[in-house]
Scaffold this motif. Structure first.
Motif, PDB file in Angstrom:
ATOM      1  N   HIS A  56       0.837  -1.201   0.000  1.00 57.11           N
ATOM      2  CA  HIS A  56       0.000   0.000   0.000  1.00 57.11           C
ATOM      3  C   HIS A  56       0.870   1.248   0.000  1.00 57.11           C
ATOM      4  CE1 HIS A  56      -3.627   2.281   1.914  1.00 57.11           C
ATOM      5  NE2 HIS A  56      -3.324   2.710   0.712  1.00 57.11           N
ATOM      6  N   ALA A  57       1.983   1.224   0.748  1.00 57.69           N
ATOM      7  CA  ALA A  57       2.890   2.371   0.786  1.00 57.69           C
ATOM      8  C   ALA A  57       3.511   2.625  -0.577  1.00 57.69           C
ATOM      9  CB  ALA A  57       3.981   2.135   1.831  1.00 57.69           C
ATOM     10  N   HIS A  58       3.903   1.563  -1.281  1.00 55.83           N
ATOM     11  CA  HIS A  58       4.480   1.731  -2.624  1.00 55.83           C
ATOM     12  C   HIS A  58       3.434   2.265  -3.603  1.00 55.83           C
ATOM     13  CE1 HIS A  58       8.457   0.222  -1.905  1.00 55.83           C
ATOM     14  NE2 HIS A  58       7.995  -0.889  -1.364  1.00 55.83           N
ATOM     15  N   GLU A  59       2.191   1.812  -3.478  1.00 59.59           N
ATOM     16  CA  GLU A  59       1.132   2.335  -4.339  1.00 59.59           C
ATOM     17  C   GLU A  59       0.898   3.814  -4.068  1.00 59.59           C
ATOM     18  OE1 GLU A  59      -2.200  -0.117  -3.563  1.00 59.59           O
ATOM     19  OE2 GLU A  59      -1.396  -1.887  -4.591  1.00 59.59           O
ATOM     20  N   ASP A  60       0.953   4.206  -2.793  1.00 58.41           N
ATOM     21  CA  ASP A  60       0.778   5.608  -2.436  1.00 58.41           C
ATOM     22  C   ASP A  60       1.893   6.469  -3.025  1.00 58.41           C
ATOM     23  OD1 ASP A  60      -0.392   7.820  -0.875  1.00 58.41           O
ATOM     24  OD2 ASP A  60       1.446   7.659   0.301  1.00 58.41           O
ATOM     25  N   LEU A  61       3.133   5.992  -2.958  1.00 59.05           N
ATOM     26  CA  LEU A  61       4.248   6.741  -3.528  1.00 59.05           C
ATOM     27  C   LEU A  61       4.157   6.798  -5.054  1.00 59.05           C
ATOM     28  CD1 LEU A  61       7.237   5.534  -1.303  1.00 59.05           C
ATOM     29  CD2 LEU A  61       6.058   7.737  -1.233  1.00 59.05           C
ATOM     30  N   ALA A  62       3.663   5.722  -5.670  1.00 61.63           N
ATOM     31  CA  ALA A  62       3.496   5.729  -7.126  1.00 61.63           C
ATOM     32  C   ALA A  62       2.443   6.753  -7.543  1.00 61.63           C
ATOM     33  CB  ALA A  62       3.108   4.338  -7.619  1.00 61.63           C
ATOM     34  N   ALA A  63       1.359   6.856  -6.767  1.00 62.35           N
ATOM     35  CA  ALA A  63       0.338   7.865  -7.066  1.00 62.35           C
ATOM     36  C   ALA A  63       0.899   9.273  -6.888  1.00 62.35           C
ATOM     37  CB  ALA A  63      -0.882   7.653  -6.170  1.00 62.35           C
ATOM     38  N   LEU A  64       1.728   9.463  -5.866  1.00 63.51           N
ATOM     39  CA  LEU A  64       2.357  10.765  -5.671  1.00 63.51           C
ATOM     40  C   LEU A  64       3.307  11.089  -6.820  1.00 63.51           C
ATOM     41  CD1 LEU A  64       2.984  13.257  -3.969  1.00 63.51           C
ATOM     42  CD2 LEU A  64       4.675  11.898  -2.718  1.00 63.51           C
ATOM     43  N   ARG A  65       4.046  10.088  -7.296  1.00 62.69           N
ATOM     44  CA  ARG A  65       4.945  10.307  -8.425  1.00 62.69           C
ATOM     45  C   ARG A  65       4.154  10.737  -9.668  1.00 62.69           C
ATOM     46  NH1 ARG A  65       6.890   5.111  -9.654  1.00 62.69           N
ATOM     47  NH2 ARG A  65       5.081   5.002 -11.024  1.00 62.69           N
ATOM     48  N   ASP A  66       3.016  10.085  -9.916  1.00 62.09           N
ATOM     49  CA  ASP A  66       2.184  10.485 -11.051  1.00 62.09           C
ATOM     50  C   ASP A  66       1.685  11.915 -10.903  1.00 62.09           C
ATOM     51  OD1 ASP A  66       2.422   8.085 -12.394  1.00 62.09           O
ATOM     52  OD2 ASP A  66       0.756   7.168 -11.321  1.00 62.09           O
ATOM     53  N   ARG A  67       1.339  12.282  -9.676  1.00 64.15           N
ATOM     54  CA  ARG A  67       0.869  13.652  -9.442  1.00 64.15           C
ATOM     55  C   ARG A  67       1.981  14.664  -9.711  1.00 64.15           C
ATOM     56  NH1 ARG A  67      -3.314  16.119  -6.783  1.00 64.15           N
ATOM     57  NH2 ARG A  67      -2.866  18.115  -5.771  1.00 64.15           N
ATOM     58  N   ILE A  68       3.196  14.324  -9.319  1.00 63.66           N
ATOM     59  CA  ILE A  68       4.336  15.213  -9.579  1.00 63.66           C
ATOM     60  C   ILE A  68       4.572  15.348 -11.077  1.00 63.66           C
ATOM     61  CG2 ILE A  68       6.846  15.422  -9.309  1.00 63.66           C
ATOM     62  CD1 ILE A  68       6.520  14.065  -6.575  1.00 63.66           C
ATOM     63  N   GLU A  69       4.412  14.258 -11.814  1.00 63.82           N
ATOM     64  CA  GLU A  69       4.716  14.262 -13.242  1.00 63.82           C
ATOM     65  C   GLU A  69       3.712  15.062 -14.066  1.00 63.82           C
ATOM     66  OE1 GLU A  69       4.947  10.149 -14.166  1.00 63.82           O
ATOM     67  OE2 GLU A  69       7.012   9.927 -13.482  1.00 63.82           O
TER      68      GLU A  69
END
Length: 408
Positions: free
Chosen positions: A54-67
Motif C-alpha cells: 500500500h505504501a508503494h502504491e501511495d508513492l506511485a500515485a504521488l509520483r504520477d501527481r508530480i509528473e
C-alpha cells in the motif's frame, strides 16, 4: 502528555515552553489543546497505510501527481529536481516520512545547497509538497514528510491518461498562458537518473534540457507546441534546449516532430538518416564529454568534497562542545610556562555545592546568594540587574543551548 511537553528536558515541547515563559502557563496549555485538536482532525482525515505494498502504491500515485504538475520557470524546474530527490529517499524508506540532510538532497538533485534551500522556502514548502517535521542534529538528518501539493483532488490523476492539473502557485513566478497549458507529462524517473550528472549543471545543459528529455521519453515524437505543454517550458526555451541537445546528437527532428536518439539516456548521440540536422552537429559520446565541453565537469565531485569537509568540521565542533573544551590558563612556575586547564562546568568542586543548588563561599563557607548551580552542573551568576528567578534563568539557559544547537 502535557506534563511531558512542559518539562524543560524534552525537545518536543520547546515551543510550548517558550509560550509559558513569555505569556504564562494558561496560554501554553491552550496552545497544546489546539495542536492536539488539529492532530486528531488530521488523523481522522488521513488514509491509513496498511501494508508495504500500500505504501508503494501511495508513492506511485504521488509520483504520477508530480509528473502531471507544471513546473514552470527555472525555479520550478529546480524544485522538481529537489522533490524528485526526496521521492527517492521516500521510496528507500518505504513511505512518505523519511530522513535526509540538506547536503544529501543537494548531491542527489545536482544543485548547490543554497539553491536547494531556495527551492524549499519559495516553492515546495509554500506549495504544500514538503514539510520538515524535525530538524537534524549531529549525525542524524532532518525528518521530512512528502505531501500532495496544492489543491485537493477527489479523483487520482495519472501522467499517461487524460491529465488535468491545478494552476501553478505564484511562487513559481510564471502563470499559464494560451501558449502553455495547465497539464504536463514528464517521466520523473528519467529525470532522477540524470539530474545529478555534471552535464545538467546550471552552466551545462541545465534543467530545461532535463525536463525536455523527460517529456520526450514519456511521449515520443512531439512537436514544439506539444513540448511546451508537456514539459512546461516556454517556446523560446524549448527551441533553445532542443537545438542544444541536437548539436550533441541526443535528439532528432523530422519536419516538426522531435524524438530522442536511441542511446540518448546514456549520453550517446547519433545521426538519424532521415533527420534534418545541423551539419556541424557532433554526436556525443557520454555525459562526461558533454560536461567537459560546457566546463561543468567535476562540479558534483567538488560539491561532495565540500560537504564532507563541512560534516567533519561540524562533528568536531559537536565533540568539543560535548567535552566543554575551553582555553587553558598559562602560569609561570619556576621560570617556565605551565598550561593549567580551565575548570570544566561539570567539575565544580563538591565543597562549593550546598543543598538545593546553592553555592558555598570557599573562604567563609557561607552561602553566596549571587551564585547558583544549575541541574547540568554549570554555575549561574545572579546579579542585582537580573529580574528573573533561578528557575527562569535555568530554563533560559536550556533554551539558549537549544538555539545554539539548532543554528549549528
Amino acid at each position: 502528555m502535557t506534563h511531558l511537553l512542559m518539562h524543560p528536558d524534552h525537545e518536543g515541547g520547546r515551543h510550548a515552553q517558550n509560550i509559558a515563559l513569555r505569556s504564562g502557563q494558561a496560554r501554553a496549555l491552550a496552545y497544546v489543546r489546539r495542536v492536539w485538536d488539529s492532530a486528531c482532525a488530521t488523523v481522522r482525515n488521513t488514509a491509513r497505510v496498511e501494508s508495504r505494498q500500500h505504501a508503494h502504491e501511495d508513492l506511485a500515485a504521488l509520483r504520477d501527481r508530480i509528473e502531471v504538475t507544471p513546473w514552470r520557470g527555472e525555479r520550478g524546474r529546480t524544485a522538481l529536481r529537489v522533490l524528485r530527490a526526496h521521492l527517492n529517499f521516500a521510496e528507500i524508506a518505504g513511505g512518505r516520512l523519511h530522513t535526509a540532510s540538506e547536503r544529501q538532497a543537494a548531491e542527489v538533485a545536482g544543485i548547490s545547497r543554497q539553491t536547494l534551500r531556495n527551492a524549499y522556502e519559495s516553492v515546495l514548502k509554500p506549495g504544500g509538497w514538503l514539510h520538515r517535521t524535525r530538524v537534524g542534529h549531529g549525525r542524524e538528518g532532518s525528518t521530512w514528510y512528502l505531501d500532495n501539493g496544492p489543491g485537493v483532488s477527489t479523483h487520482p490523476q495519472y501522467s499517461r491518461h487524460r491529465t488535468t492539473q491545478f494552476p501553478p502557485g505564484p511562487a513559481l513566478e510564471e502563470w499559464s498562458t494560451p501558449e502553455t497549458g495547465t497539464s504536463a507529462d514528464v517521466d520523473s524517473t528519467v529525470i532522477s537518473r540524470l539530474m545529478a550528472h555534471d552535464a545538467f549543471a546550471h552552466h551545462g545543459l541545465g534543467s530545461s534540457a532535463l525536463v525536455i528529455i523527460g517529456a520526450l521519453y514519456s511521449r515520443p515524437n512531439q512537436t514544439v507546441s506539444e513540448l511546451v505543454i508537456t514539459s512546461s517550458v516556454s517556446r523560446a526555451t524549448a527551441y533553445r534546449s532542443l537545438h542544444r541537445l541536437a548539436n550533441h546528437g541526443l535528439v532528432h527532428h523530422i519536419g516538426e516532430v522531435w524524438s530522442l536518439a536511441p542511446r540518448a539516456l546514456e549520453g550517446f548521440g547519433n545521426s538519424h538518416p532521415e533527420a534534418v540536422t545541423d551539419r556541424e552537429a557532433v554526436p556525443a559520446h557520454g555525459w562526461d564529454l558533454i560536461a567537459d565541453q560546457y566546463g561543468t565537469a567535476g562540479i558534483a565531485a567538488n560539491r561532495r568534497a565540500l560537504h564532507a569537509a563541512e560534516r567533519a568540521a561540524y562533528r568536531e565542533a559537536l565533540e568539543q562542545l560535548s567535552e566543554h573544551r575551553s582555553k587553558a590558563l598559562v602560569v609561570i612556575h619556576e621560570g617556565r610556562q605551565v598550561m593549567v586547564p580551565a575548570l570544566r562546568p561539570d567539575e565544580v568542586p563538591t565543597q562549593w555545592r550546598g543543598p538545593g543548588g546553592v553555592v558555598l563561599n570557599p573562604v567563609t563557607g557561607q552561602v553566596d546568594p549571587a551564585w547558583r548551580v544549575a541541574s547540568d552542573g554549570r554555575l549561574i551568576l545572579i546579579t542585582p540587574y537580573d529580574q528573573r528567578s533561578y528557575d527562569e534563568l535555568a530554563a533560559a539557559h536550556i533554551e539558549a543551548l537549544r538555539e545554539w544547537e539548532s543554528v549549528a
